[in-house]
Motif scaffolding. Structure first.
Motif, PDB file in Angstrom:
ATOM      1  N   TRP B  15      41.152  -7.181  -4.632  1.00 42.62           N
ATOM      2  CA  TRP B  15      41.858  -8.188  -3.839  1.00 42.62           C
ATOM      3  C   TRP B  15      42.494  -9.258  -4.695  1.00 42.62           C
ATOM      4  O   TRP B  15      43.582  -9.729  -4.398  1.00 42.62           O
ATOM      5  N   VAL B  17      43.713  -8.872  -7.794  1.00 42.52           N
ATOM      6  CA  VAL B  17      44.923  -8.317  -8.418  1.00 42.52           C
ATOM      7  C   VAL B  17      46.051  -8.190  -7.390  1.00 42.52           C
ATOM      8  O   VAL B  17      47.180  -8.598  -7.635  1.00 42.52           O
ATOM      9  N   LEU B  18      45.716  -7.640  -6.218  1.00 42.15           N
ATOM     10  CA  LEU B  18      46.758  -7.485  -5.200  1.00 42.15           C
ATOM     11  C   LEU B  18      47.285  -8.838  -4.748  1.00 42.15           C
ATOM     12  O   LEU B  18      48.489  -9.021  -4.556  1.00 42.15           O
ATOM     13  N   TYR B  21      49.647 -10.165  -7.350  1.00 40.02           N
ATOM     14  CA  TYR B  21      50.912  -9.428  -7.319  1.00 40.02           C
ATOM     15  C   TYR B  21      51.780  -9.894  -6.148  1.00 40.02           C
ATOM     16  O   TYR B  21      52.959 -10.193  -6.302  1.00 40.02           O
ATOM     17  N   ILE B  22      51.149  -9.978  -4.973  1.00 38.01           N
ATOM     18  CA  ILE B  22      51.920 -10.363  -3.791  1.00 38.01           C
ATOM     19  C   ILE B  22      52.397 -11.816  -3.900  1.00 38.01           C
ATOM     20  O   ILE B  22      53.537 -12.132  -3.554  1.00 38.01           O
ATOM     21  N   LEU B  25      55.417 -11.804  -5.981  1.00 37.83           N
ATOM     22  CA  LEU B  25      56.580 -11.332  -5.217  1.00 37.83           C
ATOM     23  C   LEU B  25      57.101 -12.440  -4.314  1.00 37.83           C
ATOM     24  O   LEU B  25      58.300 -12.683  -4.228  1.00 37.83           O
TER      25      LEU B  25
END
Lengths: 224, 63, 237
Positions: B15, B17-18, B21-22, B25
């Motif tokens: 979670w 890392v995601l 990343y998000i 973005l």
């Protein structure tokens, strides 16, 4: 077909002639290979019982690193003196340019390997003639030069240049490296190994696949 | 139950890392929108200015 | 995609959220505890679907690369690039979770087992894919170089796997306890499948968002270029 082959031959001839005049690449690669053999000797201190484990790895690391240096030179030379444009203006198929450059690179690496093999045998106390290892070196170098020529044509055009080639090439040539090390280990007497033929076949398949893909995609790598 | 620690570690890393990343973005997207809006404003302002910027007026700014 | 998210985006986002919620419920509340591996086995329900997404993403890079070189349509290149970036994120997560799972079960963070080693090589190949694109001189070049690496890299993966498998099997085999595939019961399989669905939706969602951003970057470049051209024209008079 004949025109294609003569175009390839012309490019090989050009590279060999340049090299014969300066002897730049072969000399520096050879010194580099010998240095690597020495340095790894200091690093691993191989004893009689560990030589079969250590020596093949040392040999292949030396070949791969030296090959990388040679590949970098190959297109830096074309690029810096504006020769690439000249090559691209030639009314020949782009795959002929690829094959010509690839054969040139292969030739330099093979010359270095032919000279390096006796030194390898002497330094590691191995038999002077190792036919199986020669076959593996020939096939492995073909695959290495095959993908390497393609990637080198691209990396020389980027901002990172020399640094990028090893990053691109190493993960791709892992099969060649593994097969080379294992087959050489079998040749120099690693008893747990078995036959070298599965490895020879693996690298032969690698060569065939990537020579085809590389000659097909080379035009995209040099397109301006 | 040492195993639970590993489970916890694995899910936390996923979670985190995601999420990073998000979030990256999202920030890139916001920045881009801002840039695009700024450029649009600029070009709109230029459209409005156009009649005033004429060859003559630029050559003789004092007149 | 303009300012407001389109209907497709909203639907995709909502369904990802719902399915991901169901997946979490199934993993932590519903599926029975594995008798041998206890809680650590629950990593499996995220680990495998993430590996699936990573593979799907790299397959996307391959397809996008081939079609781009063939048709020269920037949209396909955008698809390849964004897919590659997401693939790298998920491959990294697969390795991390695999490593954490391996510690209590195999007793080591890392073993040189073929699947693990190939996955690590896969990560390297696609990191270099992102690098060559980052270092290329212009966008069109980045697209072409990326496509070449995307094709070569994808074809290389099975060969890498095969070579590493032979390399390992000719050595004493690493100690691997009963793999997750041995005797997967129905509830576990169901949980896995729902999780695969959740992650596939998640991949599509991320991909659409990432591609939208990439497209905006492209448009922004275009606008900048136009304004500069206008300036150049004005001063040229």
């Amino acid at each position: 077909m004949k025109a294609f082959l003569s175009a390839v031959a012309a490019i090989v001839d050009k590279d060999l002639r340049t090299e014969l005049r300066t002897k730049e690449i072969v000399t520096s690669l050879l010194v580099f290979v010998l240095l690597v053999l020495f340095i790894f000797n200091f690093a691993f201190e191989p004893r009689a019982e560990t030589i079969a484990l250590v020596a093949p790895g040392v040999l292949w690391v030396a070949f791969v690193f030296a090959g990388m240096l040679g590949l970098n030179r190959s297109f830096v030379m074309e690029h810096d003196r504006g020769c690439m444009e000249g090559l691209m203006l030639c009314p020949v198929d782009r795959s002929a340019i690829y094959l010509g450059k690839m054969v040139g690179n292969l030739a330099f690496m093979l010359v270095v390997e032919v000279i390096a093999f006796p030194f390898f045998s002497i330094f590691f106390n191995l038999p002077l003639l190792l036919p199986g290892a020669y076959l593996m070196a020939l096939l492995g170098t073909l695959g290495f030069a095959g993908v390497g020529t393609l990637f080198s044509a691209m990396s020389v055009n980027t901002k990172a240049r020399e640094i990028l080639l090893p990053l691109l090439l190493f993960p791709i040539v892992v099969p060649v490296l593994i097969a080379g090390v294992k087959a050489t280990a079998i040749v120099v007497g690693d008893t747990s190994g078995g036959s070298i033929w599965p490895w020879v076949r693996l690298v032969a398949a690698f060569d065939a696949i990537f020579l085809i893909i590389s000659s097909l995609t080379f035009e995209f790598a040099i397109e301006q | 139950m040492g195993n639970l620690t590993y489970l916890f570690m694995a899910y936390t890393i996923i979670w985190v890392v995601l999420f990073v990343y998000i979030a990256g973005l999202y920030r890139a997207q916001r920045q881009l929108r801002r840039d695009i809006d700024a450029l649009k404003d600029l070009s709109r302002a230029r459209e409005e200015d156009k009649p005033r910027i004429q060859v003559g007026s630029r050559r003789f700014p004092s007149s | 995609m303009g300012k407001a998210a389109t209907l497709t985006d909203k639907l995709l986002g909502a369904s990802t959220l719902v399915v991901m919620g169901v997946t979490l419920y199934l993993i932590f509340m519903w599926v029975p505890m594995d008798a041998e591996q206890k809680d650590a086995q629950r990593i499996f329900y995220f680990h495998v679907p993430m590996a699936w997404v990573a593979f799907l993403a790299f397959f996307g890079v391959f397809v996008g690369s081939v079609v781009y070189l063939w048709k020269r349509d920037v949209a396909w290149d955008r698809f390849a690039y964004c897919s590659g970036e997401i693939g790298v994120v998920f491959t990294f997560l697969v390795l991390m979770t695999g490593s954490i799972w391996a510690k209590p079960i195999w007793g080591a963070w890392w073993t040189w087992d073929p699947r693990l080693t190939t996955t690590a090589m896969l990560l390297m190949i696609y990191i270099s894919y992102l690098l060559i694109r980052a270092y290329a001189a212009q966008d069109a070049q980045a697209a072409r170089f990326g496509a070449v690496v995307g094709i070569v890299g994808f074809v290389d993966v099975p060969i890498v796997y095969m070579s590493i498998r032979w390399w390992r099997t000719m050595h004493p085999a690493p100690v691997i306890g009963g793999g997750p595939d041995s005797g997967l019961d129905v509830t576990m399989l169901a949980t896995l499948l729902v999780s695969v669905l959740a992650f596939t939706l998640f991949y599509l969602l991320l991909l659409r968002q990432r591609m939208a951003i990439k497209k905006m970057e492209h448009e922004l470049e275009g606008m900048r270029y136009e304004l500069e051209m206008e300036d150049a024209e004005k001063w040229a008079i």
